[in-house]
Design an enzyme around this catalytic site. Structure first.
Site, PDB file in Angstrom:
ATOM      1  N   ASP A  31       0.415  -0.714   0.213  1.00  5.80           N
ATOM      2  CA  ASP A  31       0.064   0.098  -0.512  1.00  5.80           C
ATOM      3  C   ASP A  31       1.115   0.930   0.108  1.00  5.80           C
ATOM      4  O   ASP A  31       2.114   1.203   0.639  1.00  5.80           O
ATOM      5  CB  ASP A  31      -1.076  -0.134   1.280  1.00  5.80           C
ATOM      6  CG  ASP A  31      -1.637   0.867   1.376  1.00  5.80           C
ATOM      7  OD1 ASP A  31      -3.105   0.245   1.311  1.00  5.80           O
ATOM      8  OD2 ASP A  31      -1.893   1.944   0.877  1.00  5.80           O
ATOM      9  N   TYR A 145     -14.150   7.857 -12.713  1.00  4.74           N
ATOM     10  CA  TYR A 145     -14.434   6.474 -12.288  1.00  4.74           C
ATOM     11  C   TYR A 145     -14.797   5.253 -12.760  1.00  4.74           C
ATOM     12  O   TYR A 145     -13.961   4.517 -12.656  1.00  4.74           O
ATOM     13  CB  TYR A 145     -15.107   7.054 -10.558  1.00  4.74           C
ATOM     14  CG  TYR A 145     -14.629   6.083  -9.908  1.00  4.74           C
ATOM     15  CD1 TYR A 145     -13.839   5.603  -9.186  1.00  4.74           C
ATOM     16  CD2 TYR A 145     -16.311   5.213  -9.422  1.00  4.74           C
ATOM     17  CE1 TYR A 145     -13.473   3.888  -8.938  1.00  4.74           C
ATOM     18  CE2 TYR A 145     -16.652   4.044  -8.805  1.00  4.74           C
ATOM     19  CZ  TYR A 145     -14.926   3.247  -8.467  1.00  4.74           C
ATOM     20  OH  TYR A 145     -15.209   2.596  -7.430  1.00  4.74           O
TER      21      TYR A 145
END
Ligand code: UDP
Length: 325
Positions: A31, A145
């Site tokens: 991450d 998106y």
């Protein structure tokens, strides 16, 4: 299974990590902590700080881990996902969401990793043409998106075809709630999603909230969405990963509940605990009136259906928020 969870410090990724660990799997989290939080990573998962839009970072981690033992499955959660933000920042959304997936796939092929589980979204359907949205429905995103997620889905399909890989694409509907342990949940600044915004308002963390439009063609004029609990969603990823490893076949399924609630119904549910100070505002750009998923395919292929309901989502999110925010 040894599973690499990219974006495992984020809201949905961290819940997937918890469910994988509960099911006895080995988990490596990557991450970049741009929106994720290190504290959300399960203590039994191995954590690497890394950004999938930087190929050298991802390659280094894969080199190191695959030398010990190759990943059976890679899961991708590392996307930007706010609709209004995507309208404002289309370049950033394409870079992070599409280029990030392209680099991930390239690194997977270079390490001969065969299985990918990908978080996609109901936003790929745009404004659905019928009451229950099925996987075979036309895709027609109405915002950047959704477009970036559809582009990623297509990229994954072509790459899997070429390199003899398998994919499990999950199209999420609206996700809410927190793990019953209350150790993890949705903890971010500037939250925009309906359930946390409503709960923050009820808890006095916001002065008021706005209902974005009450002139839609729905039962009370506010938009209808299909909400599912994050732990139900997370567990589907365990089933999806096992499906790939056992069947060597690809699949694309909706993760929803077959049911929808209006914005006002969500507010009423929160008001069972505390009053919510809301006003009616204008429609929000890019919002379709109604999105509800058919989950027949998830049931048939994975034996999955949601175990928790709207009141579980509101209860766990509220308890998590009281404890952590
Ligand atoms: N919504 C709202 N007020 C808010 C946030 C959301 O009325 O402060 C509405 C939004 O217009 C949509 C629904 O709630 O109809 C769900 O929006 P959310 O942003 O949670 O998820 P989306 O469906 O956009 O992914």
């Amino acid at each position: 299974m040894k599973v690499c969870v990219i974006g495992g410090a984020g809201y949905i990724g961290s819940h997937a990590v918890y469910e994988l660990i509960r099911d006895g799997h080995e988990v490596v989290v990557i991450d970049n902590l741009s929106t994720g939080l290190k504290e959300m990573v399960h203590e039994n998962a191995k954590f690497y700080l890394g950004d999938i839009t930087k190929k050298d970072e991802l390659t280094n981690i894969f080199d190191k881990e695959c030398e010990i033992k190759p990943f059976d499955v890679v899961m991708h959660f590392a996307a930007k996902l706010i609709v209004p933000e995507s309208l404002d920042q289309p370049l950033e959304y394409y870079h992070n969401n599409v280029e990030g997936v392209r680099i991930m796939l390239e690194v997977m092929t270079e390490h001969d990793i065969k299985n990918v589980v990908f978080s996609s979204t109901a936003a790929v359907y745009g404004e659905p043409e019928k009451a229950l949205c099925e996987e075979t429905d036309k895709t027609n995103p109405v915002n950047p998106y959704g477009e970036t997620k559809l582009a990623s889905e297509k990229l994954i399909k072509w790459v899997c075809q070429k390199y003899d890989m398998n994919y499990c694409i999950f199209r999420y509907f609206n996700v809410a709630g927190a793990d019953e342990s209350l150790e993890i949940g949705l903890k971010k600044d500037n939250l925009t999603h309906l359930i946390p915004v409503t709960i923050q308002t009820a808890l006095g963390l916001r002065e008021k909230m706005i209902v974005f439009g009450e002139d839609y063609d729905t039962r009370d004029g506010s938009c209808i969405r299909d909400y599912i609990h994050v732990s139900d969603l997370a567990y589907a990823h365990v089933l999806g990963a096992k499906y790939l490893v056992e069947n060597h076949k690809s699949l694309l399924v909706n993760l929803g509940s077959n049911e929808g609630y209006t914005v006002k119904e969500v507010i009423n549910e929160v008001e069972k605990y505390m009053p919510v100070n809301y006003v009616i505002g204008d429609r929000r750009p890019g919002d379709p009136a109604k999105i509800v998923a058919s989950n027949a395919k998830a049931k048939e292929l994975l034996g999955w259906s949601p175990k928790k309901n709207l009141s579980d989502m509101i209860r766990t999110d509220m308890e998590f928020r009281k404890k952590n925010c």
